[in-house]
Design an enzyme around this catalytic site. Structure first.
Site, PDB file in Angstrom:
ATOM      1  N   LYS A  75       0.968  -1.271  -0.092  1.00  0.00           N
ATOM      2  CA  LYS A  75       0.161  -0.012   0.092  1.00  0.00           C
ATOM      3  C   LYS A  75       0.856   1.296  -0.006  1.00  0.00           C
ATOM      4  O   LYS A  75       1.796   1.336   0.633  1.00  0.00           O
ATOM      5  CB  LYS A  75      -1.067  -0.061   1.340  1.00  0.00           C
ATOM      6  CG  LYS A  75      -1.968   0.997   1.152  1.00  0.00           C
ATOM      7  CD  LYS A  75      -2.703   0.624   2.680  1.00  0.00           C
ATOM      8  CE  LYS A  75      -3.879   1.785   2.559  1.00  0.00           C
ATOM      9  NZ  LYS A  75      -4.719   1.471   3.857  1.00  0.00           N
ATOM     10  N   SER A 150      -9.703   1.545   2.995  1.00  0.00           N
ATOM     11  CA  SER A 150      -8.988   2.550   1.954  1.00  0.00           C
ATOM     12  C   SER A 150      -7.852   1.654   1.259  1.00  0.00           C
ATOM     13  O   SER A 150      -7.354   2.212   0.386  1.00  0.00           O
ATOM     14  CB  SER A 150      -8.286   3.504   3.033  1.00  0.00           C
ATOM     15  OG  SER A 150      -7.386   2.834   3.763  1.00  0.00           O
ATOM     16  N   SER A 174     -10.043  -1.086   6.977  1.00  0.00           N
ATOM     17  CA  SER A 174      -9.335  -0.820   5.659  1.00  0.00           C
ATOM     18  C   SER A 174      -8.698  -1.901   4.896  1.00  0.00           C
ATOM     19  O   SER A 174      -8.125  -1.677   3.984  1.00  0.00           O
ATOM     20  CB  SER A 174      -8.287   0.478   5.638  1.00  0.00           C
ATOM     21  OG  SER A 174      -8.999   1.826   5.994  1.00  0.00           O
TER      22      SER A 174
END
Lengths: 471, 480, 72
Positions: A75, A150, A174
């Site tokens: 990420k 997210s 997330s």
């Protein structure tokens, strides 16, 4: 697509070449990335170099690590030295950290091949990846739907086969929610078991890094490697990594699984149906289902949306254009701060910073942030009582399957409700993971969430493994 | 209390001091880059120092040790404590928040004694981190106002600080100076800091208000940029006067922060309360509580050296002088009290040993070259009137230059010998005869006439007569 | 934006219904204390690498516009 454990085994014994593995993944990226947009940056050349080095080491008889040759995506809120790290925000576009996050160092030392930095909701604030400043990621299973957020990019990367596994971060769900929406496994470990050093902070007392993988065994393998005490993180639990792979075949006989009787409303019937099937499967495998009550669950959203923005408002204050990132010039310092942050931050980030600033401000602290910290204690106590009677708890991960783009962007509160089942574990600091369990509306995957108490990862993974066997 | 006379009409001064001290650690408070003054800009930096995304703080154990030394030396209670974030924007603050201690600081409820048994309360001494340094360019005075741009060096960012907050117990500018001076001596004694105000490793903010006794304390103003002990006194004197003048002319004191300008000798408004930031303090989630074990606290306490106040008391008792007097103060400040003790231990005259060291050892440092026994011998010579005081002074200089030696031999080689009292009698007779008018005036009570008589004896003895002995003889003759 | 925020804050008042007088705030998920580091120097980051990422730099330092209305 190969499993992580298969790749490691093959590369280590020479039957598989890491450079072949990485080419396969890069080919899939080449084929579909333009429509999925899982990545902010694909580090193809570096990945090829890393893979070639692994192969050379194997050929020379040198020892390789426990992730040798495995293509892993990160990420884009984890610092990678010399590699652009943007948090999907304009304010950090072009920024190259001068240091690696601890988890990145661990992955490299384990022989992993980092394939790229994945897209996210800006600064990890969101549940659909629609808040990215560089365009959303699409759900690989249905491009008209969100991958969740997210960590949408990391979930999509695994779902689409761009990487064998990936890392995301989870503050209110997330990792777990995008895992559910993309049909992959996603784990948020106990707070403090995976180092946050080098993870760009959103809400410091809630953030944790965790793995996405195609199956439970891969997730367990990766999580073991990235876990363990880190002296660079003061909140890191002074313990080595918990052994997880070793318990995956233990089954659930005699285990007690909690069913929450006062679950917040709003869960779609297709999701609830899959949850019921999950309970049935576990019962058939020898577990007992026990009713539990978590009366404070209904207040968790409020507590979270006061605590997280409060910490975020402080964590994001450093983006002032002074030392790094993009600056908007002005005649004086105050104007420079204002212009830089106005241009650099998206709407959701600004909204949460304002909310958080307000919650901490003089005169309002007790009413908002102070109270939210007490609600946090209540949910922690509720869980503690429940775990006297059960080993794990089962809930839906997300109230619905992946939703269409734009369907929740008009109403922030509607978006926040995506996290209603995942938030409580962040508040309590407990581990939880999402396991794919069948499909729901429009044949989209449904994820079931397994929760456990602090450092209860072994119980959690036993149940997850059983669910996977049954699904 | 003489400085109270500076304020007219019964106004009373109330002062509190906030002193920031940079700790003498090798590394910063929350990260491992070097804590060093004077290095090239931005060469002691790391992700935490720069407030990079993803950086996390880890507390420096030695900083805690030094902070405990300070707290215990100030008679504080050391307690379990936590860290808070103080949020505000400024370019030399890399995270846009400072990690500090708020409602549970490490050290609380101490005190510091000033000369004259004046007790100044120490409210707290807590841990926090320093900021970077901004330099302003393009303006006229190097100050912010009117500058074109600023350059920031983060070497100092993250350096460990202890903030020592006194209670508003100080009542004169002299006390304030004594407080700072004594605090500095303590910091040096326990090895917590080099406490150099000129280098910024010790910084004072001064809070000043005035009131009439029996009424509540007045509104206070905080004064910044006070960079020396002397400035502490000057700034307080100016500010107190300013406040009294303002009130007496019908004005009201505004609670504000003021800047001390040493060149002009005035304070100026910097920032009013209305402009004050809301710091939005909250518990630092990246750190965990600090709960020093009792064993650690006890170990630090028992390892504390004898503090300056105690050393002055011990020295004063040994030498029969006032512990708050100049000689004790100076000798302990120089770290020469142990030496004086050694001189006395080998038989030296205590008062003379102290005076010699005070007057002649300014350049000698903590390990004077002259062996204790040699100085002791000199004190005995003078005490036994084998040499006069003037002769002793000369011999002292000789001793220091030579780094020691046999004082008896040195006296002989110089031809020094004090005259015996009987020989003095004859010289006194001769002087009285030579200066009859002076003798008459002296007998009539004019003390000044003594000088001429003593001078005559000194001249005729070629300086070998001991002035004090001669005076004593003349006095006793007069009273007969 | 402000009306959305006002709406959210209104929604968040649901916690006012709770009696929290006897409840201790929870600030730490896991009860750790006394995490300390030895006072040993580590190598500094490379100044050029860091300043290369700065929006404006001069003479080895970070450059910013003038600060109006701040204290020294």
């Amino acid at each position: 697509m190969q499993r992580l454990v298969e790749i490691v085994a093959g590369v280590t014994n020479g039957s598989l070449r890491a450079s072949v593995v990485i080419e396969q993944h890069l080919a899939r990226i080449e084929a579909r990335e333009s429509e999925v947009h899982a990545f902010n940056l694909v580090t193809a050349d570096q990945a090829r170099n890393d893979a070639a080095k692994i192969d050379a080491d194997v050929k020379a008889g040198k020892k390789v690590g426990p992730l040798a040759g495995v293509p892993i995506a990160l990420k884009d809120n984890m610092c990678t030295r010399g590699i652009e790290t943007t948090c999907s925000s304009k304010i950090l576009q072009g920024w190259k950290p001068p240091y690696d996050a601890t988890v990145v160092t661990k992955l490299r030392n384990a022989g992993a091949v980092i394939v790229g930095k994945t897209n996210l909701d800006e600064f990890a604030m969101g549940s659909s990846t629609e808040n990215s400043a560089f365009g959303p990621t699409k759900n690989p299973l249905d491009l008209s739907r969100v991958p969740g957020g997210s960590s949408g990019g990391s979930a999509a990367a695994v779902s689409a086969g761009f990487a064998a596994a990936s890392l995301g971060s989870d503050t209110g769900g997330s990792i777990r929610q995008p895992a559910a929406l993309c049909g992959v496994v996603g784990v948020k470990p106990t707070y403090g078991t995976v180092s946050r050093y080098g993870l760009v902070a959103f809400a410091s007392s809630l953030d944790q890094i965790g793995p996405f993988a195609s199956d439970v065994r891969d997730a367990a393998t990766l999580l073991e490697i990235i876990s363990g005490h880190d002296p660079m993180d003061s909140t890191s639990i002074p313990q080595p990594a918990i052994s997880l792979v070793s318990v995956l075949d233990h089954g659930v006989k005699g285990m007690r699984i909690g069913r929450v009787t006062d679950l917040p409303k709003g869960c779609e019937p297709d999701v609830l149906a899959q949850l019921e099937k999950a309970f049935d499967a576990l019962r058939s495998a020898g577990a007992t289902i026990v009713d539990v009550k978590l009366p404070s669950l209904q207040y968790c959203l409020t507590a979270y949306y006061l605590i997280a923005p409060a910490e975020a408002s402080s964590n994001l204050a450093r983006y002032d254009g002074v030392r790094y990132g993009n600056r908007v010039d002005a005649a004086d310092l105050n104007s420079m701060y204002a212009a830089t942050r106005e241009a650099g931050f998206g709407e959701e980030v600004k909204r949460r910073i304002m909310l958080g600033t307000y919650a901490l401000s003089a005169g309002y602290y007790d009413a908002y942030y102070g109270k939210a910290l007490k609600v946090r204690r209540l949910i922690s106590d509720d869980f503690a009582r429940a775990y006297k009677n059960v080993d794990t708890i089962l809930t839906p991960t997300s109230p619905s399957v992946a939703f269409k783009f734009g369907s929740k962007t008009d109403n922030p509160l509607a978006m926040y409700l995506c996290d209603v089942f995942t938030i409580p574990t962040n508040l309590a600091g407990h581990p939880a993971m999402s396991v794919p369990f069948g499909t729901g509306a429009d044949s989209m995957p449904v994820g079931v969430q397994v929760l456990a108490t602090t450092l209860g990862e072994q119980a959690m993974f036993k149940v997850a493994a059983e669910l996977e066997r049954a699904s | 209390m003489s400085e109270n006379a500076v304020l007219p009409n019964g106004w009373q001064l109330v002062v509190g001091l906030e002193v920031h001290v940079e700790l003498a650690t090798k590394t910063k408070m929350f990260s491992a880059s070097a804590n060093r003054f004077g290095d090239e800009p931005n060469t002691n930096i790391d992700p935490v120092t720069l407030g990079l995304p993803g950086a996390l703080p880890v507390l420096n154990k030695h900083a805690v040790e030094l902070a405990m030394r300070i707290g215990l030396a100030l008679n504080c209670k050391v307690q379990p404590c936590t860290f808070h974030r103080k949020n505000y924007f400024y370019p030399d603050l890399p995270k846009a928040y400072q990690i500090t201690q708020y409602d549970h600081p490490l050290n609380v409820d101490g005190f510091l004694m000033l000369p004259g048994e004046v007790r100044i309360g120490v409210e707290r001494a807590h841990l926090e981190e320093d900021t970077g340094k901004s330099t302003h360019f393009g303006g006229t005075s190097g100050r912010i106002h009117g500058s074109d741009y600023s350059l920031i060096d983060f070497n100092r960012a993250g350096v460990p600080l202890v903030e020592i907050v006194s209670r508003p117990d100080i009542r004169t500018s002299e006390q304030a100076r004594q407080y700072v001076s004594e605090l500095r001596a303590i910091l040096l004694a326990v090895g917590a800091s080099d406490a150099k105000m000129e280098e910024g490793s010790m910084r004072c903010d001064v809070n000043v208000s005035v009131h009439k006794p029996g009424t509540p304390f007045g509104t206070r103003c905080e004064i910044k940029n006070v960079n020396s002990i002397r400035s502490v006194g000057r700034a307080i004197d100016y500010e107190a006067r300013r406040q009294v003048d303002l009130i007496e002319s019908g004005g009201k004191i505004r609670q504000e922060t003021r800047h001390w300008d040493d060149a002009s000798g005035r304070t100026e408004t910097l920032r009013t309360k209305e402009d004050a930031d809301d710091y939005r303090y909250f518990l630092e989630p990246d750190l965990v509580p600090l709960v020093p074990e009792q064993a650690w606290i006890d170990a630090v306490k028992s390892a504390l050296p004898t503090l300056p106040a105690a050393r002055r008391r011990i020295l004063a008792e040994l030498c029969g002088v006032d512990k708050d007097g100049e000689s004790a103060l100076v000798v302990v400040e120089r770290g020469q009290d142990d030496y004086v003790g050694e001189v006395i231990a080998v038989g030296g005259d205590p008062r003379r040993a102290l005076i010699y060291v005070q007057q002649a050892y300014a350049e000698q440092g903590t390990r004077p070259k002259v062996p204790a026994k040699d100085l002791a011998a000199l004190t005995i010579l003078e005490r036994d009137a084998k040499v006069t005081s003037t002769q002793a002074k000369t011999l002292l200089t000789d001793l220091i230059e030579a780094g020691g030696g046999d004082v008896v031999a040195m006296a002989m080689s110089r031809g020094f010998e004090a005259l015996e009292t009987s020989a003095l009698d004859g010289l006194v007779d001769a002087a009285i005869a030579a200066e009859p008018s002076a003798w008459q005036k002296y007998c009539d009570g004019e003390e000044k006439a003594l000088g001429a008589l003593v001078g005559a004896v000194m001249k005729s003895s070629k300086g070998k007569a001991d002035g004090k002995a001669v005076t004593a003889i003349l006095q006793s003759r007069r009273s007969k | 934006m402000t009306s959305q925020l006002a709406g959210m804050l209104e929604h968040f008042r649901d916690i006012d219904a709770l009696d929290l007088a006897e409840t201790e705030p929870m600030t730490q998920p896991y009860p750790i204390k006394n995490v300390l580091r030895d006072d040993i120097e580590a190598e500094s980051l490379d100044r050029d690498e860091v300043l290369g990422q700065a929006p404006a730099a001069e003479s080895g330092r970070f450059r910013v516009p003038p600060t109006i209305g701040f204290d020294v």
